[in-house]
Motif scaffolding. Structure first.
Motif, short mmCIF file in Angstrom:
data_model
loop_
_atom_site.label_atom_id
_atom_site.label_comp_id
_atom_site.label_asym_id
_atom_site.label_seq_id
_atom_site.Cartn_x
_atom_site.Cartn_y
_atom_site.Cartn_z
N LEU A 118 29.27 14.81 -3.85
CA LEU A 118 29.63 13.45 -3.44
C LEU A 118 28.55 12.93 -2.49
CD1 LEU A 118 31.59 11.08 -2.73
CD2 LEU A 118 32.81 12.67 -1.24
N VAL A 119 27.89 11.84 -2.87
CA VAL A 119 26.90 11.26 -1.95
C VAL A 119 27.61 10.22 -1.08
CG1 VAL A 119 24.84 11.76 -3.32
CG2 VAL A 119 26.03 9.62 -3.71
N ALA A 120 27.64 10.47 0.20
CA ALA A 120 28.43 9.62 1.09
C ALA A 120 27.68 9.39 2.41
CB ALA A 120 29.79 10.26 1.34
N GLY A 121 26.38 9.12 2.26
CA GLY A 121 25.60 8.87 3.47
C GLY A 121 25.34 7.39 3.70
N GLY A 122 25.81 6.57 2.77
CA GLY A 122 25.50 5.13 2.82
C GLY A 122 26.28 4.42 3.92
N LEU A 123 25.65 3.44 4.47
CA LEU A 123 26.22 2.70 5.59
C LEU A 123 27.33 1.75 5.15
CD1 LEU A 123 25.66 2.46 8.55
CD2 LEU A 123 23.89 0.79 8.08
N GLY A 124 27.22 1.25 3.93
CA GLY A 124 28.22 0.30 3.45
C GLY A 124 28.13 -1.04 4.15
N GLU A 125 26.91 -1.53 4.30
CA GLU A 125 26.72 -2.80 5.03
C GLU A 125 27.42 -3.96 4.34
OE1 GLU A 125 22.73 -3.31 7.48
OE2 GLU A 125 22.44 -2.27 5.58
N ARG A 126 27.43 -3.93 3.01
CA ARG A 126 28.02 -5.05 2.27
C ARG A 126 29.53 -5.13 2.52
NH1 ARG A 126 25.94 -3.52 -3.48
NH2 ARG A 126 25.79 -1.51 -2.43
N LEU A 127 30.16 -3.98 2.69
CA LEU A 127 31.60 -3.96 2.92
C LEU A 127 31.90 -4.27 4.38
CD1 LEU A 127 34.32 -3.35 1.60
CD2 LEU A 127 34.03 -0.97 2.25
N LYS A 202 23.66 17.03 5.58
CA LYS A 202 23.37 15.74 6.23
C LYS A 202 21.94 15.30 5.92
CE LYS A 202 23.11 15.20 10.86
NZ LYS A 202 21.91 14.44 11.23
N GLN A 203 21.82 14.07 5.45
CA GLN A 203 20.47 13.56 5.18
C GLN A 203 19.90 12.97 6.48
OE1 GLN A 203 22.19 9.58 2.90
NE2 GLN A 203 20.08 10.11 2.51
N GLU A 204 18.58 13.03 6.59
CA GLU A 204 17.91 12.47 7.77
C GLU A 204 17.27 11.15 7.38
OE1 GLU A 204 17.84 13.74 10.79
OE2 GLU A 204 18.77 15.68 10.36
N ASN A 419 34.40 -0.07 -4.32
CA ASN A 419 34.78 -0.96 -3.22
C ASN A 419 33.53 -1.14 -2.35
OD1 ASN A 419 35.86 -2.22 -1.01
ND2 ASN A 419 37.33 -0.61 -0.51
N LYS A 420 32.73 -2.15 -2.68
CA LYS A 420 31.43 -2.30 -2.02
C LYS A 420 31.32 -3.56 -1.19
CE LYS A 420 28.50 0.07 -5.44
NZ LYS A 420 28.02 1.23 -4.72
N ASN A 421 32.18 -4.56 -1.48
CA ASN A 421 31.95 -5.87 -0.87
C ASN A 421 33.09 -6.32 0.02
OD1 ASN A 421 29.40 -6.49 -2.22
ND2 ASN A 421 30.64 -6.44 -4.08
P1 UTP Z 1 25.68 2.01 -2.21
O1 UTP Z 1 24.94 1.27 -3.25
O2 UTP Z 1 27.15 1.81 -2.17
O3 UTP Z 1 24.98 1.72 -0.83
O4 UTP Z 1 25.36 3.54 -2.38
P2 UTP Z 1 25.50 1.86 0.65
O5 UTP Z 1 24.28 2.09 1.48
O6 UTP Z 1 26.60 2.84 0.81
O7 UTP Z 1 26.13 0.43 0.92
P3 UTP Z 1 25.35 -0.93 1.30
O8 UTP Z 1 24.26 -1.10 0.28
O9 UTP Z 1 24.85 -0.74 2.70
O10 UTP Z 1 26.40 -1.98 1.21
C1 UTP Z 1 25.76 4.25 -3.51
C2 UTP Z 1 26.19 5.64 -3.07
O11 UTP Z 1 25.10 6.32 -2.47
C3 UTP Z 1 25.43 6.77 -1.18
C4 UTP Z 1 26.55 5.86 -0.71
O12 UTP Z 1 27.32 6.48 0.28
C5 UTP Z 1 27.31 5.63 -2.01
O13 UTP Z 1 28.19 6.71 -2.29
N1 UTP Z 1 24.21 6.71 -0.35
C6 UTP Z 1 23.47 5.58 -0.28
C7 UTP Z 1 23.83 7.84 0.33
O14 UTP Z 1 24.52 8.89 0.27
N2 UTP Z 1 22.69 7.79 1.08
C8 UTP Z 1 21.91 6.70 1.15
O15 UTP Z 1 20.87 6.74 1.84
C9 UTP Z 1 22.31 5.56 0.46
#
Ligand code: UTP
Length: 594
Positions: A118-127, A202-204, A419-421
């Protein structure tokens, strides 16, 4: 070159020397005399050392990769030069038919050789959610978080093995998500998983680059600008942690890569695994049909001489590539109105036998790219510092003629609804004819998958009319939650549910392995919830359910803005309230009837 003596730490001093001989003198120029700003200097050197240690090849490797990619970007090299696009090797599983069942059965047999990444390092700025996305409930009837749902799916996979064992669960976090992810796992007793089966990587962040010479950008003296490197980091981490090789030795054959907010992904997973096994795909992209021109990457087989690469091509590159080669009209629809190049949803099934070899060869640095925004046509300066990035779906760029890449196409709503936005942007997207990808649509589709299962088992499903909640489409029901413990395949649903009807905004929740329903009618607005522990066999026969069930209540304007309203409701604009649902819990083994 004179290397100033800036640190007592021998490793730091060596790193400074290496960086200075690699064009990074500016990082150490004009340092204050010893005794001034020593803490800031130490923090700076520690941050450089951390990146130096985490990036394969260290900082100098990163800088040399950056120079090479920036030089290519400057001459505007076309990555697809000379390639001709063809349709990829694909298996169409958009219909629930005999082939679908066969692949599900094959995949289910393979659960004991599968790990989930599961890649879950994203910030989710759009949400713009204040917590981590994994903590958000995918549905608010019972408020199951994404993480809880994924864990339940893993447990359900384990329960279906001939000799049950743990499914390895690898979660990539980042500085933005790590602490909250670990906290969620700990607060929920690892959602029933064994702590040892969960591997957190954890990614850096990586340093931003100021110019074509690969000079690292400073935010201020003693502080680098750091930026995310992208989800392709997962490959690097699976290599540097040794986890991919270790799990392969333990008998794991496939990794399934999933994202943080796709509640539908496990619907498609058994059949996709089955396809990977039967077809011997080294890399299998779970894909969906896309309309030509839709802003979703298209999967295409690119051929140049004897070289064949099946890749995700960004939609804005696909059309010009087609026009320049095989299709003067660009990306045109087929008879069903879909592009011949299915849409990538970044759910990947990768075979470890080839993956581990590629990781060793590349140290897990997968097809990095750079996307500098130049200040002018001379392409000598950037508008703002850039950085190298990597995307997990680009792995096939490193494949040779022996690796097989394929695509398995699923019904879109069955396999993907993220659920991105935030609510405002989602409504605007819907108004513009796009896909909202919000908490509301993700929940609506989560229930839809339940209805699809019921319909496939022959239940008469009378669906309520879609409505708009704060400008975002939501289908009020039936809200069907067939938990993974109850069924992981359509065959299981057919075995356990025979006949019956469900209508309008009714609710059905089935949680437990041994529940069977025969000729059960759930009228609009009513609810039946059955939860059965292992060993509790529950048979429901000829039951008509009529009660006040659950009610969907829209938030008032005040509730919508009040901080007293949980944020996970505010990102939807409604709550679901239990009125008088029939809830039957069986916490002791035994045989029961309703
Ligand atoms: P998203 O396209 O949803 O990007 O990433 P995001 O960064 O989470 O959200 P925004 O763009 O800021 O709104 C797709 C998947 O890749 C993971 C996210 O957690 C999501 O599961 N991801 C994204 C990472 O694990 N690392 C990253 O550097 C970027």
């Amino acid at each position: 070159m004179h290397i100033p003596d800036l640190s007592q730490d021998k490793n730091h001093q060596e790193m400074i020397a290496e960086l200075m001989t690699n064009g990074q003198e500016h990082l150490f120029a004009n340092w204050d005399a010893p005794g001034t700003n020593d803490e800031a200097k130490a923090a700076f050197l520690n941050s450089l050392a951390r990146i130096n240690g985490s990036y394969p090849g260290g900082l100098t490797g990163y800088i040399s990769n950056a120079r090479k990619l920036l030089a290519e970007a400057k001459i505007g090299a076309n990555p697809f030069e000379g390639f001709v696009p063809h349709q990829p090797d694909k298996v169409d599983l958009t219909q629930f038919n005999a082939a679908y069942d066969r692949y599900e059965a094959l995949g289910k047999n393979h659960f004991d050789k599968t790990a989930v990444v599961l890649v879950a390092g994203g910030l989710g700025e759009r949400l713009g959610y204040s917590g981590i996305k994994l903590d958000i409930p995918v549905e608010v009837t019972e408020a199951t978080s994404y993480l809880a749902h994924y864990a339940a799916c893993l447990k359900a996979m384990e329960a279906r093995m001939k000799q049950p064992k743990s499914v390895p669960f690898i979660i990539m976090t980042s500085d933005d998500t790590n602490a909250k992810t670990v906290a969620a796992l700990e607060a929920n007793n690892w959602f029933g998983l064994k702590k040892e089966q969960v591997h957190i990587l954890k990614q850096e962040l990586v340093p931003a680059i100021a110019d074509n010479d690969g000079r690292l950008a400073l935010q201020e003296k003693y502080k680098l600008i750091l930026k995310p490197h992208g989800h392709g980091d997962i490959h690097m981490l699976l290599h540097t942690s040794g986890l991919a090789a270790k799990l392969q030795k333990q008998g794991i054959e496939h990794f399934v890569f999933i994202q943080d907010t796709n509640g539908q992904v496990f619907n498609a997973l058994p059949a996709a695994l089955g396809v990977s096994v039967e077809k011997g795909f080294d890399f299998n992209s779970i894909a969906v049909n896309r309309i030509p021109g839709e802003a979703v990457g298209g999967l295409a087989k690119l051929v140049k001489g004897k070289t064949e690469l099946t890749l995700n091509v960004e939609y804005n590159q696909l059309d010009p590539l087609l026009r320049a080669t095989v299709s003067p009209q660009g990306d045109v629809p087929n008879e069903q109105g879909f592009s011949m190049f299915p849409g990538n949803i970044n759910v990947l099934v990768i075979r470890l036998a080839s993956y581990v070899k590629i990781l060793e060869r590349t140290r897990g640095i997968i097809a990095e790219f750079v996307n500098p925004k130049y200040a002018d046509g001379t392409k000598t300066t950037f508008k703002s510092p850039t950085r190298l990035e990597t995307m997990m779906q680009d792995l096939p760029k490193l494949f040779g003629p022996d690796e097989k890449v394929g695509v398995t196409i699923f019904d879109r709503k069955w396999s993907f609804s993220a659920n991105k936005n935030n609510i405002k942007d989602a409504a605007a997207k819907h108004a513009a004819g796009g896909t909202p990808e919000s908490g509301t649509t993700a929940e609506s589709d989560f229930y839809l998958a339940g209805r699809m299962r019921l319909a496939a088992a022959g239940v008469k499903v009378e669906t309520a009319k879609e409505e708009l909640i704060l400008g975002i489409p939501f289908t009020p029901g039936p809200r069907v939650l067939l938990r993974p413990s109850f069924a992981m395949t359509l065959a299981e649903v057919r075995e356990k549910i025979k006949g019956g009807t469900i209508s309008g905004d009714a609710t059905l929740v089935l949680d437990g392995k041994d529940i069977t329903l025969e000729n059960v009618e759930i009228t609009a607005g009513s609810a039946l919830v059955i939860k059965a522990c292992d060993g509790a066999k529950v048979t429901v026969k000829n039951l008509k359910v009529k009660n006040d069930g659950f009610e969907l209540v829209k938030l008032s304007a005040d509730e919508q803005t009040s901080s007293a309203t949980p944020e996970y409701l505010r990102i939807r604009g409604y709550r679901i309230v239990s009125r008088a649902a029939k809830v039957c819990e069986f916490n002791q083994p035994g045989t029961f009837g309703l």
